[in-house]
Design a protein around this motif. Structure first.
Motif, mmCIF file in Angstrom:
data_model
loop_
_atom_site.group_PDB
_atom_site.id
_atom_site.type_symbol
_atom_site.label_atom_id
_atom_site.label_comp_id
_atom_site.label_asym_id
_atom_site.label_seq_id
_atom_site.Cartn_x
_atom_site.Cartn_y
_atom_site.Cartn_z
ATOM 1 N N ASN A 1 0.886 -1.191 -0.037
ATOM 2 C CA ASN A 1 0.067 -0.008 0.129
ATOM 3 C C ASN A 1 0.974 1.313 -0.134
ATOM 4 O O ASN A 1 2.028 1.346 0.705
ATOM 5 C CB ASN A 1 -1.065 0.004 1.199
ATOM 6 N N CYS A 2 0.370 2.303 -0.520
ATOM 7 C CA CYS A 2 0.949 3.477 -0.711
ATOM 8 C C CYS A 2 -0.121 4.434 -0.539
ATOM 9 O O CYS A 2 -1.228 4.406 -1.196
ATOM 10 C CB CYS A 2 1.949 3.730 -1.927
ATOM 11 N N ASN A 3 0.181 5.661 -0.072
ATOM 12 C CA ASN A 3 -0.674 6.895 -0.435
ATOM 13 C C ASN A 3 -0.422 7.927 -1.636
ATOM 14 O O ASN A 3 -1.273 8.969 -1.592
ATOM 15 C CB ASN A 3 -0.859 7.765 1.175
ATOM 16 N N LEU A 4 0.409 7.585 -2.241
ATOM 17 C CA LEU A 4 0.908 8.271 -3.425
ATOM 18 C C LEU A 4 0.945 7.323 -4.671
ATOM 19 O O LEU A 4 0.698 5.961 -4.541
ATOM 20 C CB LEU A 4 2.162 8.858 -3.272
ATOM 21 N N ALA A 5 0.957 7.880 -5.941
ATOM 22 C CA ALA A 5 0.953 7.015 -7.056
ATOM 23 C C ALA A 5 1.954 7.793 -8.202
ATOM 24 O O ALA A 5 1.513 8.228 -8.932
ATOM 25 C CB ALA A 5 -0.292 6.884 -7.516
ATOM 26 N N CYS A 6 3.097 7.565 -7.876
ATOM 27 C CA CYS A 6 4.161 8.178 -8.878
ATOM 28 C C CYS A 6 4.395 7.721 -9.992
ATOM 29 O O CYS A 6 4.176 6.436 -10.039
ATOM 30 C CB CYS A 6 5.559 8.355 -7.696
ATOM 31 N N THR A 7 4.610 8.436 -10.954
ATOM 32 C CA THR A 7 4.441 7.907 -12.503
ATOM 33 C C THR A 7 5.741 6.898 -12.643
ATOM 34 O O THR A 7 5.717 5.742 -12.982
ATOM 35 C CB THR A 7 4.795 8.993 -13.554
ATOM 36 N N TRP A 8 7.001 7.324 -12.075
ATOM 37 C CA TRP A 8 8.018 6.348 -12.004
ATOM 38 C C TRP A 8 8.116 5.432 -10.866
ATOM 39 O O TRP A 8 9.559 4.759 -11.034
ATOM 40 C CB TRP A 8 9.277 7.333 -12.340
ATOM 41 N N CYS A 9 7.123 4.926 -10.326
ATOM 42 C CA CYS A 9 7.294 4.230 -8.967
ATOM 43 C C CYS A 9 8.033 2.681 -9.574
ATOM 44 O O CYS A 9 7.621 2.307 -10.536
ATOM 45 C CB CYS A 9 5.906 3.990 -8.618
ATOM 46 N N ASP A 10 9.087 2.356 -8.818
ATOM 47 C CA ASP A 10 9.832 1.176 -9.085
ATOM 48 C C ASP A 10 9.110 0.057 -8.470
ATOM 49 O O ASP A 10 9.530 -1.140 -8.641
ATOM 50 C CB ASP A 10 11.203 1.108 -9.143
ATOM 51 N N THR A 11 8.125 0.259 -7.622
ATOM 52 C CA THR A 11 7.299 -0.850 -6.945
ATOM 53 C C THR A 11 5.829 -0.650 -7.013
ATOM 54 O O THR A 11 5.167 -0.815 -5.988
ATOM 55 C CB THR A 11 7.779 -0.795 -5.517
ATOM 56 N N PRO A 12 5.282 -0.562 -8.241
ATOM 57 C CA PRO A 12 4.084 -0.389 -8.383
ATOM 58 C C PRO A 12 3.162 -1.430 -7.955
ATOM 59 O O PRO A 12 1.821 -1.879 -7.469
ATOM 60 C CB PRO A 12 3.735 -0.312 -9.837
ATOM 61 N N THR B 1 3.111 -2.749 -5.177
ATOM 62 C CA THR B 1 2.654 -2.716 -3.702
ATOM 63 C C THR B 1 1.389 -1.861 -3.517
ATOM 64 O O THR B 1 0.827 -1.575 -2.565
ATOM 65 C CB THR B 1 3.842 -1.764 -2.922
ATOM 66 N N TRP B 2 0.981 -1.027 -4.939
ATOM 67 C CA TRP B 2 -0.087 -0.247 -4.701
ATOM 68 C C TRP B 2 -0.961 -0.123 -5.778
ATOM 69 O O TRP B 2 -2.256 0.199 -6.103
ATOM 70 C CB TRP B 2 0.101 1.120 -4.460
ATOM 71 N N ASP B 3 -0.511 -0.611 -7.101
ATOM 72 C CA ASP B 3 -1.374 -0.409 -8.281
ATOM 73 C C ASP B 3 -2.242 -1.427 -8.805
ATOM 74 O O ASP B 3 -1.775 -2.209 -9.318
ATOM 75 C CB ASP B 3 -0.440 0.136 -9.567
ATOM 76 N N GLY C 1 8.627 0.014 1.140
ATOM 77 C CA GLY C 1 6.948 -0.075 0.515
ATOM 78 C C GLY C 1 7.269 -0.093 -0.832
ATOM 79 O O GLY C 1 8.233 -0.363 -1.523
ATOM 80 N N GLY C 2 6.219 0.564 -1.338
ATOM 81 C CA GLY C 2 4.933 1.180 -0.747
ATOM 82 C C GLY C 2 5.566 2.206 0.167
ATOM 83 O O GLY C 2 6.367 2.670 0.236
ATOM 84 N N GLU C 3 4.489 2.707 0.981
ATOM 85 C CA GLU C 3 4.593 3.757 2.109
ATOM 86 C C GLU C 3 4.482 2.914 3.410
ATOM 87 O O GLU C 3 3.229 2.588 3.831
ATOM 88 C CB GLU C 3 3.829 4.846 1.769
ATOM 89 N N THR D 1 10.789 6.072 3.642
ATOM 90 C CA THR D 1 9.399 6.748 3.498
ATOM 91 C C THR D 1 9.321 8.103 2.662
ATOM 92 O O THR D 1 10.304 8.534 2.432
ATOM 93 C CB THR D 1 8.907 7.214 5.036
ATOM 94 N N ASN D 2 8.187 8.265 2.157
ATOM 95 C CA ASN D 2 7.855 9.428 1.454
ATOM 96 C C ASN D 2 7.911 10.871 1.883
ATOM 97 O O ASN D 2 7.731 11.855 1.316
ATOM 98 C CB ASN D 2 6.948 9.236 0.308
ATOM 99 N N GLY D 3 7.836 10.619 3.148
ATOM 100 C CA GLY D 3 7.714 11.932 4.090
ATOM 101 C C GLY D 3 6.514 12.841 4.225
ATOM 102 O O GLY D 3 6.416 13.931 4.452
ATOM 103 N N PRO E 1 11.338 12.725 0.001
ATOM 104 C CA PRO E 1 10.095 13.532 -0.648
ATOM 105 C C PRO E 1 10.087 13.527 -2.028
ATOM 106 O O PRO E 1 11.191 13.451 -2.874
ATOM 107 C CB PRO E 1 10.266 14.867 -0.083
ATOM 108 N N LYS E 2 9.018 13.540 -2.600
ATOM 109 C CA LYS E 2 8.907 13.393 -4.154
ATOM 110 C C LYS E 2 8.737 14.803 -4.976
ATOM 111 O O LYS E 2 8.205 15.583 -4.330
ATOM 112 C CB LYS E 2 7.498 12.572 -4.454
ATOM 113 N N LEU E 3 9.323 14.857 -6.031
ATOM 114 C CA LEU E 3 9.382 16.040 -6.875
ATOM 115 C C LEU E 3 8.280 16.031 -7.784
ATOM 116 O O LEU E 3 7.456 15.159 -7.922
ATOM 117 C CB LEU E 3 10.807 16.036 -7.618
HETATM 118 S S1 SF4 Z 1 6.092 3.556 -3.430
HETATM 119 FE FE1 SF4 Z 1 7.346 5.419 -3.320
HETATM 120 S S2 SF4 Z 1 7.591 5.747 -5.569
HETATM 121 FE FE2 SF4 Z 1 5.805 4.431 -5.436
HETATM 122 S S3 SF4 Z 1 4.200 5.479 -5.668
HETATM 123 FE FE3 SF4 Z 1 4.484 5.372 -3.361
HETATM 124 S S4 SF4 Z 1 5.702 7.149 -2.774
HETATM 125 FE FE4 SF4 Z 1 5.862 6.893 -5.002
#
Ligand code: SF4
Ligand SMILES: Nc1nc2[nH]cc(C(=O)O)c2c(=O)[nH]1
Ligand SMILES: [Mg+2]
Length: 236
Positions: free
Chosen positions: A39-50, A52-54, A88-90, A116-118, A137-139
């Motif tokens: 699980n993650c509370n964000l959904a970054c385009t370049w995430c290398d562990t999708p 865990t959440w997608d 994670g994930g987060e 953690t993503n902060g 932190p994500k840009l």
């Molecule tokens: S695991 Fe990290 S990189 Fe992937 S979506 Fe979550 S915060 Fe973004």
């Protein structure tokens, strides 16, 4: 009195793996065991562990499982490493479930790093000796709106805790300017820059592009050692 059966609170897990090396950040190269939470509370385009959440691209029933902290600790006890990385994930999405796990890892004589993503403040029981946070932190390139990816209050809390190191993923020189704004805004230190990339070639090329500019700003640079060694193999 009626007996109330207490079921253990399960961690939502993605995978455990090790032994390997901590591939990123200040402890790069150290023998480590990894606990990757789902699980993650964000959904970054370049995430290398999708995985865990997608749940559009991955089947949650396949990728996620529940585990009692005791079961994870049983696995950890058999690992040769005493550096345990929770990622994670987060992981802080499950903040309330973590103290039991972290306490158990410390009781094994371990040190714990939490990636953690902060965006979620560390709960008080986790702010202990031998626990550090690698805060990433994500840009804007993550595709997330700023209000979701940057929580200045949370970042300041991490910075004030004395238990955080800030690790920014960068793909371009321009992103170093964006990092500098965040660093100044919230007084973040120490700063580590890490090249984005899921191939050894991309990681090395980006490190070479970024290195002198990172030096000029007085920051630290980390590689992604597991990618240099094993590309994007899962569980390394
Ligand atoms: S695991 Fe990290 S990189 Fe992937 S979506 Fe979550 S915060 Fe973004
Ligand atoms: N070896 C290794 N080191 C890592 N450091 C942080 C990782 C992560 O996925 O958060 C990671 C990972 O996936 N593998
Ligand atoms: Mg990774």
């Amino acid at each position: 009195m009626s007996a109330i059966t207490q079921r253990p609170v399960l961690l939502r897990m993605a995978e455990v793996f090790g032994p390997t090396f901590q591939g990123e950040g200040p402890s790069v190269g150290r023998l480590a065991a990894f606990i990757r939470l789902s699980n993650c509370n964000l959904a970054c385009t370049w995430c290398d562990t999708p995985h865990t959440w997608d749940w559009r691209r991955f089947d949650r029933a396949v990728e996620q499982y529940g585990a009692a902290p005791g079961d994870v600790l049983g696995w950890a006890a058999r690992q040769p490493a005493r550096l345990f990385v929770i990622t994670g994930g987060e992981p802080l999405v499950q903040a309330r479930r973590l103290p039991e796990l972290v306490d158990g890892l410390l009781a094994l004589g371990g040190e714990v790093e939490i990636e953690t993503n902060g965006t979620i403040a560390p709960p008080e029981p986790l702010l202990s000796d031998r626990v550090v946070f690698n805060v990433s932190p994500k840009l804007s390139g993550s595709g997330m709106p700023r209000t979701r990816r940057i929580r200045p209050d949370v970042l300041r809390e991490f910075a004030a805790s004395g238990r955080a190191r800030f690790k920014f993923v960068a793909g371009t020189l321009e992103e170093l300017d964006e990092i500098a704004v965040l660093v100044d805004e919230s007084g973040l230190a120490p700063v580590w820059v890490m090249p984005e990339g899921t191939t050894s070639r991309a990681v090395l090329e980006r490190m070479r592009e970024l290195a002198d500019a990172v030096l000029a700003r007085g920051w630290n640079l980390t590689t992604r050692m597991h990618v240099l060694l094993w590309e994007d193999e899962r569980g390394r």
